[in-house]
Design a protein around this motif. Structure first.
Motif, PDB file in Angstrom:
ATOM      1  N   GLN A 137       0.825  -1.209   0.000  1.00  0.00           N
ATOM      2  CA  GLN A 137       0.000   0.000   0.000  1.00  0.00           C
ATOM      3  C   GLN A 137       0.862   1.263   0.000  1.00  0.00           C
ATOM      4  N   THR A 163      -5.368  -7.139 -12.102  1.00  0.00           N
ATOM      5  CA  THR A 163      -6.387  -7.661 -11.194  1.00  0.00           C
ATOM      6  C   THR A 163      -5.887  -7.636  -9.751  1.00  0.00           C
ATOM      7  N   THR A 214      -5.844  -4.055  -8.555  1.00  0.00           N
ATOM      8  CA  THR A 214      -7.195  -3.589  -8.249  1.00  0.00           C
ATOM      9  C   THR A 214      -7.613  -4.027  -6.852  1.00  0.00           C
ATOM     10  N   ARG A 215      -7.298  -5.273  -6.478  1.00  0.00           N
ATOM     11  CA  ARG A 215      -7.613  -5.751  -5.124  1.00  0.00           C
ATOM     12  C   ARG A 215      -6.856  -4.939  -4.072  1.00  0.00           C
ATOM     13  N   SER A 216      -5.616  -4.573  -4.368  1.00  0.00           N
ATOM     14  CA  SER A 216      -4.810  -3.782  -3.422  1.00  0.00           C
ATOM     15  C   SER A 216      -5.308  -2.342  -3.311  1.00  0.00           C
ATOM     16  N   LEU A 217      -5.952  -1.847  -4.352  1.00  0.00           N
ATOM     17  CA  LEU A 217      -6.431  -0.469  -4.357  1.00  0.00           C
ATOM     18  C   LEU A 217      -7.693  -0.286  -3.516  1.00  0.00           C
ATOM     19  N   LYS A 218      -8.501  -1.323  -3.423  1.00  0.00           N
ATOM     20  CA  LYS A 218      -9.808  -1.207  -2.753  1.00  0.00           C
ATOM     21  C   LYS A 218      -9.716  -0.668  -1.316  1.00  0.00           C
ATOM     22  N   PRO A 219      -8.830  -1.226  -0.444  1.00  0.00           N
ATOM     23  CA  PRO A 219      -8.763  -0.656   0.912  1.00  0.00           C
ATOM     24  C   PRO A 219      -8.257   0.785   0.922  1.00  0.00           C
ATOM     25  N   GLU A 270      -8.832   2.997  -1.377  1.00  0.00           N
ATOM     26  CA  GLU A 270      -9.960   3.830  -1.800  1.00  0.00           C
ATOM     27  C   GLU A 270     -10.977   3.962  -0.660  1.00  0.00           C
ATOM     28  N   ARG A 271     -11.276   2.861   0.046  1.00  0.00           N
ATOM     29  CA  ARG A 271     -12.221   2.895   1.175  1.00  0.00           C
ATOM     30  C   ARG A 271     -11.752   3.863   2.262  1.00  0.00           C
ATOM     31  N   SER A 311      -8.227   8.188  -5.093  1.00  0.00           N
ATOM     32  CA  SER A 311      -9.513   8.339  -5.766  1.00  0.00           C
ATOM     33  C   SER A 311      -9.407   7.745  -7.158  1.00  0.00           C
ATOM     34  N   ARG A 353     -10.174   3.985 -15.901  1.00  0.00           N
ATOM     35  CA  ARG A 353     -10.238   4.808 -14.700  1.00  0.00           C
ATOM     36  C   ARG A 353      -8.843   5.340 -14.391  1.00  0.00           C
TER      37      ARG A 353
END
Length: 148
Positions: free
Chosen positions: A43, A70, A73-78, A80-81, A86, A97
Motif C-alpha cells: 500500500q 487484477t 485492483t484488489r490492493s487499491l480497494k482498501p 480507496e475505502r 480516488s 479509470r
C-alpha cells in the motif's frame, strides 16, 4: 546423437523460490515497520507511485509496479475505502479509470515515511551497506533483463 546431447541440465536450486522467500522476509520487515500507520509495504508503494504518477490508469500503474492489473485492483480497494486514493473515469476513455492520491493519502504517506526509513535501515543493518547496494544493483539489472 550422444547421450550428452540429450541430457537436460537441471538447475541446482530454484531461483524463483529463493527470490520469493527473500521478498517475503523483506516484506515482513517493512510491513511490521508500517503497521503502526495502518499500511502494508504494498500500500505504501502504491501511494508513493501515485504521488509520482498522478492520474495514471490502473493498467499503467500495474505495469510500472510489475503487477497483474487484477491484483493491483484488489490492493487499491482498501486505499480507496480509507480515502487515500480516488478513482475517476478517464474523460477520453469512459472504460478506463484514472488514479489519484488524495490529500489524506499524501498525509498518511508522509506520516508513514519514518516507518519506511526504519525498515530500510533494518534491512541495511542486516545485510550491510555494501551488500545492500550490490543487491539493489543486481535486482535492477535483473528487472531490466527480464522485462523483455
Amino acid at each position: 546423437m550422444s547421450e550428452a546431447d540429450t541430457t537436460v541440465r537441471i538447475p541446482v536450486a530454484c531461483t524463483c523460490s529463493r527470490v520469493r522467500k527473500a521478498a517475503r522476509r523483506v516484506s515482513q520487515i517493512y510491513d511490521q515497520a508500517l503497521e503502526p500507520y495502518g499500511l502494508t509495504i504494498s500500500q505504501f508503494g502504491i501511494l508513493v507511485s501515485l504521488r509520482q504518477n498522478d492520474g495514471v490508469s490502473i493498467g499503467q500503474l500495474a505495469e510500472r509496479m510489475v503487477m497483474d492489473p487484477t491484483s493491483l485492483t484488489r490492493s487499491l480497494k482498501p486505499l480507496e475505502r480509507q480515502g487515500f486514493i480516488s478513482l475517476a473515469t478517464d474523460p477520453n476513455d469512459r472504460r478506463a479509470r484514472r488514479l489519484s492520491l488524495t490529500a489524506a493519502g499524501l498525509a498518511v504517506m508522509r506520516m508513514a515515511r519514518p516507518g519506511w526509513i526504519k525498515a530500510q535501515t533494518a534491512v541495511e543493518a542486516a545485510l550491510g551497506l555494501d551488500e545492500t547496494l550490490a543487491l539493489n544493483a543486481s535486482l535492477d539489472r535483473a528487472l531490466e533483463r527480464l522485462a523483455s
